[in-house]
Design a protein around this motif. Sequence first.
Motif, PDB file in Angstrom:
ATOM      1  N   CYS A  27      -2.354  -6.515  -9.605  1.00  0.00           N
ATOM      2  CA  CYS A  27      -1.005  -5.968  -9.124  1.00  0.00           C
ATOM      3  C   CYS A  27       0.330  -6.401  -9.746  1.00  0.00           C
ATOM      4  O   CYS A  27       1.430  -5.697  -9.891  1.00  0.00           O
ATOM      5  CB  CYS A  27      -1.044  -5.344  -7.682  1.00  0.00           C
ATOM      6  N   LEU A  35      -3.842  -0.049  -7.907  1.00  0.00           N
ATOM      7  CA  LEU A  35      -2.855  -0.016  -8.984  1.00  0.00           C
ATOM      8  C   LEU A  35      -1.869   1.577  -8.902  1.00  0.00           C
ATOM      9  O   LEU A  35      -1.004   1.223  -9.437  1.00  0.00           O
ATOM     10  CB  LEU A  35      -3.860   0.116 -10.165  1.00  0.00           C
ATOM     11  N   VAL A  68       0.911   0.660  -6.631  1.00  0.00           N
ATOM     12  CA  VAL A  68       1.902  -0.250  -7.367  1.00  0.00           C
ATOM     13  C   VAL A  68       2.815   0.522  -8.350  1.00  0.00           C
ATOM     14  O   VAL A  68       4.182   0.354  -8.395  1.00  0.00           O
ATOM     15  CB  VAL A  68       1.383  -1.603  -8.207  1.00  0.00           C
TER      16      VAL A  68
END
Length: 558
Positions: free
Chosen positions: A169, A200, A203
Amino acid sequence: MAWYDEAVFYHIYPLGLTGAPKENSYSAPEHRLNTLLPWISHIKELGCNAVYIGPLFESVGHGYETTDYKKLDSRLGTNEDLTNFVKECHAQDIRVILDGVFNHTGRDFFAFQDIKKNRENSPYKDWYCNVNFWGNNEYNDGFSYENWGGYNLLAKLNQQNPAVKDYICDVIRFWVSEFDIDGIRLDAADVLNFEYMQALRRVANEVKPDFWLMGEVIHGDYNRWVNEGTLHSVTNYHLHKALYSGHNDHNYFEIAHTVKRLYEMGGNRPEGLKLYNFVDNHDVERIYTKLSNKAHYTPVHILLYTLPGVPSIYYGSEFGIEGKKESFSDASLRPALFLSDFENAITNNPCTRLLATLGQIRQTTPALSYGDYKELLLTNRQYAFSRSHNGATVLVTVNNDDSDYTITLPCDSASHYKGLLSGETVIVSGGYITVNVKSNAGDIWTPVTEKVSEPIVIEDKLQEEDDWFFDSAFITNPEPEPTPASESSTSPHGDANATTTESSASDNDAFEQGKIAGLQEAILSIMEKKGPVTEQMRNDVINNTHHDSLVNWVKSFY
């Protein structure tokens, strides 16, 4: 609406395109990435507005055995070179996504090297899957571990380990802050842990508005990956296979069935699944190599640019280059190219010219990005569908046969339709247009609202013996004298307005019905001689009661 909804991608495998050495010596940086700066203008000329480039980061060989996620591969240059490349793309309104190889690392990655050095005492011993210090491998490490694809060169990361998840990340955050990228293509997404991908995605939502996550997925129900919590898109290998084999086998049913299944997978909504469509990439043979008939390059790419999804072109394929997969090597799929060798390709190379035209059409025709999908005609060799958006209906016609084919299609209320590839204009009559689809070609028909003074009349010229066959086979009775235009008009359905007595009208109706039945019977007879006739094909003929359309259908066989 996000930028990727209207994207046309250009895919670059940088180590190949720049002619980098196959093995990384980890020596001083060679600024090969800078040689790609002139390609950005070429990409723009092609009508592409997004670049997928990768792998880019320090690795041992082909790029997917990552050594350092935060350093540009020294064979390509420095981090500054990558920053400048992205900046130049953005200056030309081109978005950039990178390859994210987050399923595995190379053996030179720092965490793996620490395990080799400190074994059971390494703080990274749980960064990889199934590390077994009682085992061994061909490298004589004194331990074994899970790999990807059977290659111990690619050590599989333990994606359930919070430390691994946090590290990757942070890599994404670094790529955005350092290089200002717009998205990531996740390598081997079909074997990634779903909780890992969801992390992911969180993020991605955090780092940048409309940051795009696309995953490499081969088979399966794409909805498992494409949803609000996981990925925005995946690679459309289903359509990839159908596009080339459907042409090689003269089987548009395969393509149409695949499109229908994928459209249903997305809930029969244009926004349901925005899949990443392609006809070749760095892992599969070039489309020009795969096609049995090279002329099918045209209808294949018309479909690529007009079917639901996000189209992508693999570098070099716009020039029609070949590339055959070889045993134990993908080198022929990833060649070094020099842009100077293709100077004026958009003008002189028909493949390049076609893709540049399709790119511009795609970017200026919203229905191709946002429109719904409706199948209108389907045979083994002809296929037509519509894409409708905000009241405008765009029609797409393709033909994989060596002969022209005439199609009558329903359309919207515009007065005329224009073929964006051919430049031809046809008049709308009674809610229908009749168009000639050239052999091994196709067109994209868009509504024209302004008045066209001289619409083009499409004719199919027959030889003298074909005229004789047509007349003797289908005109068994003399045609009634035509009624003056001021007293009668004929719709595309072949229904004449009555201007004579009731008895004459009845005779004329019977005559018209007999002609239509004869035409239908003849068409089915000819189709049976040419090959198997499916129930769908038979219904298409029986349901077509438009006299002019049936006549043109017969003419298309000759």
